[in-house]
Design an enzyme around this catalytic site. Sequence first.
Site, mmCIF file in Angstrom:
data_model
loop_
_atom_site.group_PDB
_atom_site.id
_atom_site.type_symbol
_atom_site.label_atom_id
_atom_site.label_comp_id
_atom_site.label_asym_id
_atom_site.label_seq_id
_atom_site.Cartn_x
_atom_site.Cartn_y
_atom_site.Cartn_z
ATOM 1 N N ARG A 31 0.501 -6.125 -10.955
ATOM 2 C CA ARG A 31 1.882 -6.526 -11.266
ATOM 3 C C ARG A 31 2.007 -8.042 -11.240
ATOM 4 O O ARG A 31 1.358 -8.694 -10.431
ATOM 5 C CB ARG A 31 2.826 -5.931 -10.201
ATOM 6 N N ARG A 71 -3.162 -3.771 -4.819
ATOM 7 C CA ARG A 71 -2.505 -2.740 -5.638
ATOM 8 C C ARG A 71 -2.765 -2.939 -7.140
ATOM 9 O O ARG A 71 -2.640 -4.036 -7.668
ATOM 10 C CB ARG A 71 -1.004 -2.789 -5.367
ATOM 11 N N ARG A 81 8.146 -13.243 -1.905
ATOM 12 C CA ARG A 81 8.861 -11.970 -1.692
ATOM 13 C C ARG A 81 8.990 -11.668 -0.210
ATOM 14 O O ARG A 81 10.044 -11.250 0.259
ATOM 15 C CB ARG A 81 8.117 -10.827 -2.399
ATOM 16 N N LYS A 96 7.164 2.108 0.589
ATOM 17 C CA LYS A 96 8.424 2.787 0.229
ATOM 18 C C LYS A 96 8.217 3.680 -0.995
ATOM 19 O O LYS A 96 8.598 4.847 -0.994
ATOM 20 C CB LYS A 96 9.536 1.751 -0.026
ATOM 21 N N ARG A 147 19.279 -4.729 -0.931
ATOM 22 C CA ARG A 147 18.306 -5.648 -0.369
ATOM 23 C C ARG A 147 18.994 -6.896 0.178
ATOM 24 O O ARG A 147 18.340 -7.778 0.725
ATOM 25 C CB ARG A 147 17.349 -6.047 -1.484
HETATM 26 P P1 AP5 Z 1 3.983 0.771 -2.240
HETATM 27 O O1 AP5 Z 1 4.382 2.147 -1.870
HETATM 28 O O2 AP5 Z 1 3.799 0.467 -3.692
HETATM 29 O O3 AP5 Z 1 4.887 -0.320 -1.503
HETATM 30 P P2 AP5 Z 1 6.440 -0.625 -1.556
HETATM 31 O O4 AP5 Z 1 6.942 -0.666 -0.149
HETATM 32 O O5 AP5 Z 1 7.130 0.319 -2.509
HETATM 33 O O6 AP5 Z 1 6.382 -2.113 -2.060
HETATM 34 P P3 AP5 Z 1 6.779 -2.806 -3.432
HETATM 35 O O7 AP5 Z 1 5.872 -3.989 -3.600
HETATM 36 O O8 AP5 Z 1 6.800 -1.852 -4.576
HETATM 37 O O9 AP5 Z 1 8.177 -3.286 -3.069
HETATM 38 P P4 AP5 Z 1 8.916 -4.488 -3.677
HETATM 39 O O10 AP5 Z 1 10.128 -4.398 -2.864
HETATM 40 O O11 AP5 Z 1 8.262 -5.792 -3.726
HETATM 41 O O12 AP5 Z 1 8.956 -4.132 -5.185
HETATM 42 P P5 AP5 Z 1 10.120 -3.641 -6.056
HETATM 43 O O13 AP5 Z 1 9.473 -2.964 -7.193
HETATM 44 O O14 AP5 Z 1 11.161 -2.918 -5.264
HETATM 45 O O15 AP5 Z 1 2.600 0.447 -1.479
HETATM 46 C C1 AP5 Z 1 1.947 -0.780 -1.687
HETATM 47 C C2 AP5 Z 1 0.423 -0.547 -1.724
HETATM 48 O O16 AP5 Z 1 -0.009 -0.099 -0.453
HETATM 49 C C3 AP5 Z 1 -0.014 0.521 -2.731
HETATM 50 O O17 AP5 Z 1 -1.239 0.117 -3.292
HETATM 51 C C4 AP5 Z 1 -0.206 1.775 -1.866
HETATM 52 O O18 AP5 Z 1 -1.173 2.649 -2.392
HETATM 53 C C5 AP5 Z 1 -0.645 1.171 -0.547
HETATM 54 N N1 AP5 Z 1 -0.176 1.924 0.608
HETATM 55 C C6 AP5 Z 1 1.078 2.425 0.813
HETATM 56 N N2 AP5 Z 1 1.156 3.042 2.006
HETATM 57 C C7 AP5 Z 1 -0.081 2.897 2.570
HETATM 58 C C8 AP5 Z 1 -0.664 3.314 3.824
HETATM 59 N N3 AP5 Z 1 0.075 3.990 4.740
HETATM 60 N N4 AP5 Z 1 -1.934 2.973 4.079
HETATM 61 C C9 AP5 Z 1 -2.683 2.284 3.181
HETATM 62 N N5 AP5 Z 1 -2.206 1.883 1.954
HETATM 63 C C10 AP5 Z 1 -0.930 2.186 1.682
HETATM 64 O O19 AP5 Z 1 10.800 -5.025 -6.505
HETATM 65 C C11 AP5 Z 1 10.168 -5.929 -7.388
HETATM 66 C C12 AP5 Z 1 11.084 -7.091 -7.724
HETATM 67 O O20 AP5 Z 1 12.295 -6.607 -8.372
HETATM 68 C C13 AP5 Z 1 11.623 -7.948 -6.561
HETATM 69 O O21 AP5 Z 1 10.695 -8.924 -6.155
HETATM 70 C C14 AP5 Z 1 12.873 -8.560 -7.197
HETATM 71 O O22 AP5 Z 1 12.561 -9.581 -8.103
HETATM 72 C C15 AP5 Z 1 13.418 -7.394 -7.987
HETATM 73 N N6 AP5 Z 1 14.316 -6.555 -7.171
HETATM 74 C C16 AP5 Z 1 14.079 -5.277 -6.780
HETATM 75 N N7 AP5 Z 1 15.119 -4.807 -6.080
HETATM 76 C C17 AP5 Z 1 16.042 -5.811 -6.024
HETATM 77 C C18 AP5 Z 1 17.312 -5.931 -5.418
HETATM 78 N N8 AP5 Z 1 17.864 -4.893 -4.742
HETATM 79 N N9 AP5 Z 1 17.987 -7.099 -5.545
HETATM 80 C C19 AP5 Z 1 17.470 -8.132 -6.256
HETATM 81 N N10 AP5 Z 1 16.247 -8.076 -6.842
HETATM 82 C C20 AP5 Z 1 15.543 -6.932 -6.729
#
Ligand code: AP5
Length: 215
Positions: A156, A123, A167, A9, A84
Amino acid sequence: MLGPQGSGKGTQAAKLVDRFGFRYVASGDVLRAARQSDTELGREVRRYYDAGELVPDDLTIRLILQEMGEDVGGPGVILDGFPRTLPQAVALDRALEARGERVDLALELTAPLDVVKKRLEGRLYCRAANHDYNTYFRPPRRPGVCDVDGSELYRRPDDYPEAIERRLAIWREQNGQLVEHYERAGVLRRVDADRPVEEVARSISALLERMGVAA
Ligand code: AP5
């Protein structure tokens, strides 16, 4: 943007911002900033975030709506990681409706869980500017050092196996309701994210262009 953790994403959103000029609000970034503050709020966010748990809805909704601001303007906003849960989706609909706005597209990135787990485990970010790397797919030239600014690379706190499992388990619990919500609203579209980054980006851009969004 919907999709499991690691579906790309954040990676895809960065490309869409460059190409279409959207504003970008990532709940993870907002909560990571809140997590750094030495306040009661910061400590509460840290407790949930570091364990890979969702931060409680009331707190998340307040922080994200505040970050979105009153005036979306321009081509609109990409929300990454929010909503979410169903209560978050309902709160977002209400807040947008009050301003005469709405969710035009709920884009779900799909990828098998073994693929996303490997992406998360690999990552790394740099300390100076959050440039991102992946030990499996995009390793730095020198292990542990950022190619761009030479700063140290780190993982992270929620990208360790136990928190990754937690997660993804939460994602499995919540995602069905969210998808149903946006399917009912007629705005859900899916893109296969188990392909190279540029291929996924081309599919999303084509979809947006078909919807009339100008590059
Ligand atoms: P990346 O693009 O970083 O993945 P992502 O889908 O953005 O995944 P995240 O881990 O950032 O999502 P998340 O939902 O856990 O984290 P968030 O920060 O929102 O890609 C991942 C890796 O794959 C990278 O290394 C990239 O280079 C690689 N990659 C990408 N595409 C690729 C491809 N096509 N081929 C090969 N490699 C590829 O949330 C963190 C925390 O915040 C949560 O756990 C929770 O505690 C809190 N939180 C966030 N939002 C909420 C909410 N709405 N409600 C409550 N708590 C929340």
